[in-house]
Motif scaffolding. Sequence first.
Motif, PDB file in Angstrom:
ATOM      1  N   UNK A 171     -10.877  -6.679  11.840  1.00 33.00           N
ATOM      2  CA  UNK A 171      -9.645  -6.685  10.950  1.00 33.00           C
ATOM      3  C   UNK A 171      -9.899  -6.499   9.391  1.00 33.00           C
ATOM      4  N   UNK A 172      -8.776  -5.786   9.203  1.00 32.49           N
ATOM      5  CA  UNK A 172      -8.898  -5.312   7.798  1.00 32.49           C
ATOM      6  C   UNK A 172      -8.928  -6.551   6.550  1.00 32.49           C
TER       7      UNK A 172
ATOM      8  N   UNK B  24       0.957  -1.262   0.018  1.00 32.08           N
ATOM      9  CA  UNK B  24      -0.021  -0.007  -0.034  1.00 32.08           C
ATOM     10  C   UNK B  24       0.668   1.334  -0.146  1.00 32.08           C
ATOM     11  N   UNK B  25       1.870   1.190  -0.598  1.00 30.80           N
ATOM     12  CA  UNK B  25       3.005   2.369  -0.570  1.00 30.80           C
ATOM     13  C   UNK B  25       3.639   2.297  -2.095  1.00 30.80           C
ATOM     14  N   UNK B  26       4.366   3.416  -2.160  1.00 31.40           N
ATOM     15  CA  UNK B  26       5.179   3.076  -3.408  1.00 31.40           C
ATOM     16  C   UNK B  26       6.398   2.080  -3.324  1.00 31.40           C
TER      17      UNK B  26
ATOM     18  N   UNK C 269       6.859  -0.915   4.332  1.00 38.57           N
ATOM     19  CA  UNK C 269       6.115  -0.791   5.425  1.00 38.57           C
ATOM     20  C   UNK C 269       5.531  -2.084   5.830  1.00 38.57           C
ATOM     21  N   UNK C 270       5.819  -2.590   6.848  1.00 31.79           N
ATOM     22  CA  UNK C 270       6.503  -1.914   8.269  1.00 31.79           C
ATOM     23  C   UNK C 270       7.971  -2.047   7.805  1.00 31.79           C
ATOM     24  N   UNK C 271       8.805  -1.197   8.524  1.00 32.41           N
ATOM     25  CA  UNK C 271      10.185  -1.152   8.137  1.00 32.41           C
ATOM     26  C   UNK C 271      10.770  -2.421   8.877  1.00 32.41           C
ATOM     27  N   UNK C 272      10.337  -3.290   9.484  1.00 32.17           N
ATOM     28  CA  UNK C 272      10.902  -4.494  10.161  1.00 32.17           C
ATOM     29  C   UNK C 272      10.986  -5.497   8.775  1.00 32.17           C
ATOM     30  N   UNK C 273      10.303  -5.445   7.923  1.00 35.89           N
ATOM     31  CA  UNK C 273       9.972  -6.171   6.822  1.00 35.89           C
ATOM     32  C   UNK C 273      10.969  -5.702   5.671  1.00 35.89           C
ATOM     33  N   UNK C 274      11.995  -4.897   5.966  1.00 39.63           N
ATOM     34  CA  UNK C 274      12.866  -4.380   4.946  1.00 39.63           C
ATOM     35  C   UNK C 274      13.681  -5.607   4.086  1.00 39.63           C
ATOM     36  N   UNK C 275      14.132  -6.632   5.039  1.00 40.40           N
ATOM     37  CA  UNK C 275      14.847  -7.848   4.398  1.00 40.40           C
ATOM     38  C   UNK C 275      13.864  -8.508   3.703  1.00 40.40           C
ATOM     39  N   UNK C 276      12.773  -9.006   4.090  1.00 41.54           N
ATOM     40  CA  UNK C 276      11.783  -9.599   3.553  1.00 41.54           C
ATOM     41  C   UNK C 276      11.246  -9.091   2.033  1.00 41.54           C
ATOM     42  N   UNK C 277      11.142  -7.735   2.034  1.00 42.44           N
ATOM     43  CA  UNK C 277      10.814  -7.132   0.699  1.00 42.44           C
ATOM     44  C   UNK C 277      11.922  -7.328  -0.342  1.00 42.44           C
ATOM     45  N   UNK C 278      13.136  -7.143   0.036  1.00 42.82           N
ATOM     46  CA  UNK C 278      14.334  -7.307  -0.745  1.00 42.82           C
ATOM     47  C   UNK C 278      14.309  -8.818  -1.032  1.00 42.82           C
ATOM     48  N   UNK C 279      14.001  -9.671  -0.429  1.00 42.06           N
ATOM     49  CA  UNK C 279      13.893 -11.106  -0.638  1.00 42.06           C
ATOM     50  C   UNK C 279      12.823 -11.406  -1.738  1.00 42.06           C
TER      51      UNK C 279
ATOM     52  N   UNK D 128       2.824   5.398   3.798  1.00 46.39           N
ATOM     53  CA  UNK D 128       2.020   4.327   4.334  1.00 46.39           C
ATOM     54  C   UNK D 128       0.671   5.108   4.722  1.00 46.39           C
ATOM     55  N   UNK D 129      -0.310   5.468   4.119  1.00 47.52           N
ATOM     56  CA  UNK D 129      -1.295   6.240   4.519  1.00 47.52           C
ATOM     57  C   UNK D 129      -2.558   5.181   4.725  1.00 47.52           C
ATOM     58  N   UNK D 130      -3.299   5.321   5.899  1.00 48.79           N
ATOM     59  CA  UNK D 130      -4.010   4.440   6.290  1.00 48.79           C
ATOM     60  C   UNK D 130      -5.392   4.026   5.122  1.00 48.79           C
ATOM     61  N   UNK D 131      -5.839   5.172   4.433  1.00 46.27           N
ATOM     62  CA  UNK D 131      -6.620   4.940   3.299  1.00 46.27           C
ATOM     63  C   UNK D 131      -6.348   3.957   2.157  1.00 46.27           C
ATOM     64  N   UNK D 132      -5.088   3.892   2.004  1.00 45.25           N
ATOM     65  CA  UNK D 132      -4.393   3.237   1.012  1.00 45.25           C
ATOM     66  C   UNK D 132      -4.486   1.786   1.068  1.00 45.25           C
ATOM     67  N   UNK D 133      -4.717   1.044   2.332  1.00 45.68           N
ATOM     68  CA  UNK D 133      -4.387  -0.317   2.428  1.00 45.68           C
ATOM     69  C   UNK D 133      -5.672  -0.984   2.107  1.00 45.68           C
TER      70      UNK D 133
END
Length: 376
Positions: free
Chosen positions: A235-236, A173-175, A180-190, A207-212
Amino acid sequence: MSETDTWRAWLMLLRTPGLGSGVLRQWLLAHDRRIETVLAHAPRRAAALGEEAVAWLAQPDEALLAADLAWLAEPGHRLLCCTEADFPPLLEAIPNPPAALFVSGDASLLLFPQVAIVGSRSATAAGLAQARSLARELAMAGFVVTSGMADGVDGAAHLGALDAGRPTVAVVGTGLDRVYPRKHLALAHRIAREGVLVSEFPLGTPPVAGHFPRRNRILSGLALGTLVVEADLESGSLITARLAGEQGREVFALPGSVHNPLSRGCHQLIRDGARLVETAAEVAEVLAPQARALGAELAARLHGEDGTPAPVQQGWSGDPEYGQLLAALGHAPATLDELAGRTGQSAAALSSMLLMLELEGVVGSLPGNRYQRLPG
């Protein structure tokens, strides 16, 4: 017009304030799906979109567009537009489909049969283990696991697919230059290396709430079915399940203890008509016929001559292109890139053919995006 000019036209319109995907698609239909013509006529229509749109089209931020074009020029990056033959047909069929997707990784994975796995961001240890196990088993069964890379169930689902050595799709939900979340930086790269990251939002989008909730329609729209693992009543992931139902897709829910608040959302879905499932095999059994039909549709769409759809064939036997692919595959594992080099066919076309062969038990997928002929 050069390819760069075409991409610049797309980027200008995608960044135009107030211009949503629905209006952009209407403009494309009015101008024979030619983005350059749409951009040429956009300024005279911009007044209906507001002053910001008028100002942007009159004087766009050239530095921002240059940064977008530089990102697209990097290996593995792509802007997948609705005018292209390999735009996902399942996504094309949903209400308000996106006009384009920013992609980092293997875009051909978006054509494969997918199962969305979603659930609570604050899932229990048992819920996380269930999500990871179900994702691993579904990936081994030949489905691409799709999720939203959020904390909790989403992250566990991605890891389960990767555990099996199979790719996974993350709809964010971001560019794509944000994580987002930052803790998933390594996961995103993988995921970008071993699967694909997808976003409707231009680079730089925070990360804007309405985008998700908005991205959830893409998450469910790419998949044949959505499986919810642990969700409370707020839950979303219930939004994703509702959207899947509205899109005519299967909805599955994993039951849990009546004493666990995170089971209540799943139980509500079951009361509302979702399929109660306990194993990945139950999900795969329901979706297998749809996966075969998707493979046939993709074969027809991608193998037509002169860009026109070919008639849907009943099976692949006797098709010379399938014979060429099997000959190129031989009896040793090969990657999609290797097969593309051997056959001269596009990765998108090969993906649909391999899907059909895998579903028919002729070819098996291996870790590392490799394929091998099966005995028999």
